[in-house]
Scaffold this active site. Structure first.
Site, PDB file in Angstrom:
ATOM      1  N   HIS A  56      -7.737  -0.921   1.782  1.00 16.56           N
ATOM      2  CA  HIS A  56      -6.594  -1.176   2.581  1.00 16.56           C
ATOM      3  C   HIS A  56      -6.728  -2.073   3.681  1.00 16.56           C
ATOM      4  O   HIS A  56      -7.725  -1.870   4.507  1.00 16.56           O
ATOM      5  CB  HIS A  56      -5.661  -0.076   2.686  1.00 16.56           C
ATOM      6  N   LYS A  85      -0.308   6.936   4.782  1.00 17.08           N
ATOM      7  CA  LYS A  85      -0.907   6.514   6.039  1.00 17.08           C
ATOM      8  C   LYS A  85      -0.955   7.829   7.053  1.00 17.08           C
ATOM      9  O   LYS A  85      -1.013   8.794   6.467  1.00 17.08           O
ATOM     10  CB  LYS A  85      -0.186   5.323   6.856  1.00 17.08           C
ATOM     11  N   GLY A  99       4.190  -3.928   6.379  1.00  9.90           N
ATOM     12  CA  GLY A  99       5.015  -3.382   7.375  1.00  9.90           C
ATOM     13  C   GLY A  99       5.642  -3.786   8.441  1.00  9.90           C
ATOM     14  O   GLY A  99       6.011  -3.757   9.485  1.00  9.90           O
ATOM     15  N   GLU A 105      -1.938  -7.064  -1.591  1.00 14.46           N
ATOM     16  CA  GLU A 105      -1.072  -6.922  -0.538  1.00 14.46           C
ATOM     17  C   GLU A 105      -1.357  -7.912   0.605  1.00 14.46           C
ATOM     18  O   GLU A 105      -2.462  -7.810   1.171  1.00 14.46           O
ATOM     19  CB  GLU A 105      -1.799  -5.481   0.122  1.00 14.46           C
ATOM     20  N   GLU A 136      -5.573  -2.101   6.603  1.00 12.35           N
ATOM     21  CA  GLU A 136      -5.566  -1.572   7.803  1.00 12.35           C
ATOM     22  C   GLU A 136      -6.957  -0.895   8.002  1.00 12.35           C
ATOM     23  O   GLU A 136      -7.593  -0.885   8.879  1.00 12.35           O
ATOM     24  CB  GLU A 136      -4.788  -0.309   7.885  1.00 12.35           C
ATOM     25  N   SER A 190       6.113  -4.236   2.110  1.00 13.46           N
ATOM     26  CA  SER A 190       7.485  -4.279   2.505  1.00 13.46           C
ATOM     27  C   SER A 190       8.236  -4.217   1.079  1.00 13.46           C
ATOM     28  O   SER A 190       9.464  -4.756   1.063  1.00 13.46           O
ATOM     29  CB  SER A 190       7.994  -5.436   3.478  1.00 13.46           C
ATOM     30  N   ASN A 223       1.677   5.189  -0.176  1.00 22.26           N
ATOM     31  CA  ASN A 223       0.595   5.405   0.830  1.00 22.26           C
ATOM     32  C   ASN A 223       1.245   5.991   1.928  1.00 22.26           C
ATOM     33  O   ASN A 223       2.103   5.288   2.771  1.00 22.26           O
ATOM     34  CB  ASN A 223      -0.123   4.012   0.983  1.00 22.26           C
TER      35      ASN A 223
HETATM   36  C1  PEP Z   1       1.046  -0.837   2.724  1.00 18.48           C
HETATM   37  O1  PEP Z   1       0.363  -0.138   3.520  1.00 18.48           O
HETATM   38  O2  PEP Z   1       0.310  -0.628   1.444  1.00 18.48           O
HETATM   39  C2  PEP Z   1       2.268  -1.136   2.589  1.00 18.48           C
HETATM   40  C3  PEP Z   1       2.548  -1.812   1.605  1.00 18.48           C
HETATM   41  O3  PEP Z   1       3.271  -0.923   3.680  1.00 18.48           O
HETATM   42  P1  PEP Z   1       4.807  -1.508   3.505  1.00 18.48           P
HETATM   43  O4  PEP Z   1       5.337  -1.126   2.353  1.00 18.48           O
HETATM   44  O5  PEP Z   1       5.153  -0.328   4.648  1.00 18.48           O
HETATM   45  O6  PEP Z   1       4.758  -2.870   3.787  1.00 18.48           O
END
Ligand code: PEP
Length: 249
Positions: free
Chosen positions: A94, A11, A172, A166, A96, A212, A9
């Protein structure tokens, strides 16, 4: 056999020329795993990405879409618009989108319906915030997110759905759920699906972990029996890191 999937992703990162160079780096990488590989560039670069990857096994997917087919929704993009530029899979829910754009389970249920009506595949994201985890409510929260957005569907619809757990506190932040925490939650999600739709649907469902995931922890996370891959944010912006994760299976 469940599909193993690694989806990046991107973003709101990478303009057109950055998209072109990252894609050219990705196409030079050697894949040694059997995972399906997907990348989700921003809307403006989807078509260019699709054209550049047309002859490869990397699928270009979208980060979001609107539930309406067309009309007075300034700034939005519909399922059929995505399909017209070669995109057949969309990330929905997601954290966000939920946090910054107030996307609720009810709204997400409409988006899910619209995507399925347009024969699109969905990567459906959900996960608890830190306060839920600290108070031990993570399973309750995850169960209600899944039920509210997906449990109006019939069993056949789940062929076109991939789930992505998630935990918001791990996105992040550099903080990852431990492989055991991921496994426990994925097993719980599979059980929740089995209770409603039966074992076949549950056992065939790919459940990705996101939060992460990096080259140094992917192998251990992916080795857990109920973890079928990852949704990758930050590490998907670097071709070496992303392919190290793709090849971690
Ligand atoms: C995400 O935004 O779906 C995500 C898992 O981000 P990150 O890997 O940066 O934690």
């Amino acid at each position: 056999m469940r599909k193993q999937i690694v989806a990046g992703n991107w973003k709101m990162n990478n303009d057109l020329s950055q998209t072109e160079s990252l894609i050219s780096e990705l196409t030079n990488k050697k894949q040694t795993s059997n995972a399906e590989v997907m990348i989700a560039p921003t809307f403006t670069n989807l078509y260019k990405a699709f054209e550049a990857l047309r002859e490869t096994s990397i699928e270009v997917i979208a980060q979001n879409m609107h539930f309406a087919e067309n009309g007075a929704y300034t700034g939005e993009i519909s399922a059929s618009m995505l399909k017209s530029v070669g995109v057949n899979t969309v990330i929905l829910g997601h954290s966000e989108r939920r946090e910054y754009f107030n996307e609720t389970d009810e709204l997400l249920a409409k988006k899910v319906d619209a995507a399925l009506e347009n024969q699109m595949r969905i990567i459906f994201c959900f996960g608890e915030v830190l306060a839920d985890r600290k108070s031990g409510n993570q399973e309750k929260v995850v169960e209600s997110q899944i039920k509210n957005a997906l449990f109006h569907l019939d069993a056949a619809a789940f062929k076109n759905i991939v789930l992505a757990y998630e935990p918001v506190w791990a996105i992040g932040t550099g903080e990852t759920a431990s492989p055991e925490q991921a496994q426990d939650m994925h097993a719980f999600i599979r059980k929740t699906l089995a209770n409603k739709y039966g074992k076949d649907v549950a056992n065939n469902m790919s459940i990705l972990y996101g939060g992460s995931v990096k080259p140094n922890n992917a192998k251990e996370i992916f080795s857990k029996p109920d973890v079928d891959g990852g949704l990758i944010g930050g590490a998907a912006l670097n071709a070496d890191d992303f392919f190290a994760i793709v090849n971690a299976f």
